[in-house]
Write a protein that holds these residues in place. Structure first.
Motif, PDB file in Angstrom:
ATOM      1  N   LEU A  15      -6.410  78.883 109.728  1.00  0.00           N
ATOM      2  CA  LEU A  15      -5.972  77.600 109.180  1.00  0.00           C
ATOM      3  C   LEU A  15      -7.178  76.768 108.747  1.00  0.00           C
ATOM      4  O   LEU A  15      -7.204  76.224 107.630  1.00  0.00           O
ATOM      5  CB  LEU A  15      -5.153  76.832 110.223  1.00  0.00           C
ATOM      6  N   PHE A  42      -8.180  75.555 104.866  1.00  0.00           N
ATOM      7  CA  PHE A  42      -8.465  74.183 104.457  1.00  0.00           C
ATOM      8  C   PHE A  42      -9.861  74.081 103.842  1.00  0.00           C
ATOM      9  O   PHE A  42     -10.035  73.467 102.792  1.00  0.00           O
ATOM     10  CB  PHE A  42      -8.353  73.218 105.646  1.00  0.00           C
ATOM     11  N   ILE A  52      -6.139  65.767 110.478  1.00  0.00           N
ATOM     12  CA  ILE A  52      -5.559  66.766 109.568  1.00  0.00           C
ATOM     13  C   ILE A  52      -5.167  68.017 110.344  1.00  0.00           C
ATOM     14  O   ILE A  52      -4.069  68.549 110.208  1.00  0.00           O
ATOM     15  CB  ILE A  52      -6.555  67.127 108.443  1.00  0.00           C
ATOM     16  N   PHE A  53      -6.062  68.472 111.205  1.00  0.00           N
ATOM     17  CA  PHE A  53      -5.810  69.695 111.949  1.00  0.00           C
ATOM     18  C   PHE A  53      -4.835  69.463 113.102  1.00  0.00           C
ATOM     19  O   PHE A  53      -4.026  70.341 113.421  1.00  0.00           O
ATOM     20  CB  PHE A  53      -7.125  70.305 112.423  1.00  0.00           C
ATOM     21  N   GLU A 105      -2.343  67.379 113.006  1.00  0.00           N
ATOM     22  CA  GLU A 105      -1.019  67.353 112.377  1.00  0.00           C
ATOM     23  C   GLU A 105      -0.499  68.769 112.177  1.00  0.00           C
ATOM     24  O   GLU A 105       0.681  69.039 112.381  1.00  0.00           O
ATOM     25  CB  GLU A 105      -1.071  66.628 111.040  1.00  0.00           C
ATOM     26  N   GLU A 106      -1.372  69.674 111.783  1.00  0.00           N
ATOM     27  CA  GLU A 106      -0.960  71.068 111.589  1.00  0.00           C
ATOM     28  C   GLU A 106      -0.558  71.704 112.913  1.00  0.00           C
ATOM     29  O   GLU A 106       0.411  72.456 112.978  1.00  0.00           O
ATOM     30  CB  GLU A 106      -2.079  71.884 110.937  1.00  0.00           C
ATOM     31  N   LEU A 107      -1.289  71.403 113.986  1.00  0.00           N
ATOM     32  CA  LEU A 107      -0.972  71.972 115.276  1.00  0.00           C
ATOM     33  C   LEU A 107       0.354  71.433 115.816  1.00  0.00           C
ATOM     34  O   LEU A 107       1.100  72.159 116.457  1.00  0.00           O
ATOM     35  CB  LEU A 107      -2.076  71.652 116.297  1.00  0.00           C
ATOM     36  N   ALA A 158       2.826  70.107 113.999  1.00  0.00           N
ATOM     37  CA  ALA A 158       3.941  70.202 113.057  1.00  0.00           C
ATOM     38  C   ALA A 158       4.983  71.182 113.575  1.00  0.00           C
ATOM     39  O   ALA A 158       4.652  72.199 114.189  1.00  0.00           O
ATOM     40  CB  ALA A 158       3.446  70.640 111.685  1.00  0.00           C
TER      41      ALA A 158
END
Length: 170
Positions: A94, A98, A157-158, A160-162, A164
């Protein structure tokens, strides 16, 4: 399965404690079995022997159940370990995706990864063998390419990905 010999985490200490308890209880059960056999030969069956037989059977059952629990615990630990390793690999992919999308140079990628690992500019400069000003300039370019104002937003940013929700299957 992979079993570590280090007792560095609580689950490993718990497993080792449970294994030691199993050994002690198994030795106690063996002693009581020998005692019951000796008493049966000498005295025959009586209330005392019956009580010892029941106690020995309960102790043996406890040993067996603890062995099953230890086996299950080791399986769960192994499964969790595999899951953590897989998650680390996915997180690395991931981050790389990015960084690629932002068009980071190899040096900026190194600095970005060290930022995400929590290193400050001075530590990054020391690790990379460059001046602190160089790291500051690379950090500023990373933030600009990512469209963020600083470290906190880069981390977010990261995060939020984790956090989500995974897409649901129809």
């Amino acid at each position: 399965m992979r079993y570590s010999t280090s007792l560095s985490n609580p689950a490993e200490r718990r497993a080792a404690t449970l294994a030691a308890l199993i050994v002690v209880l198994a030795l106690c059960a063996a002693f009581f079995i020998g005692d019951v056999i000796g008493d049966l030969r000498r005295d025959g069956v009586g209330w005392h022997i019956s009580l010892e037989l029941f106690t020995t059977a309960a102790l043996g059952t406890g040993v067996v159940l603890l062995m099953i629990e230890l086996r299950d615990m080791l399986r769960r630990m192994d499964s969790l370990d595999r899951g953590i390793r897989a998650a680390r690999g996915e997180m690395a992919k991931l981050i790389d995706s990015f960084f690629q999308g932002w068009g980071l140079t190899p040096s900026e990628r190194d600095v970005g990864l060290l930022i995400l690992k929590g290193f400050d500019n001075e530590a990054i400069a020391g690790l990379r063998g460059v001046a602190v000003g160089t790291v500051r300039a690379q950090s500023a370019r990373i933030y600009a390419k990512a469209g963020v104002d600083g470290r906190a937003q880069l981390f977010s940013i990261f995060m939020e990905e984790l956090l989500a929700e995974p897409p649901t299957q129809p």
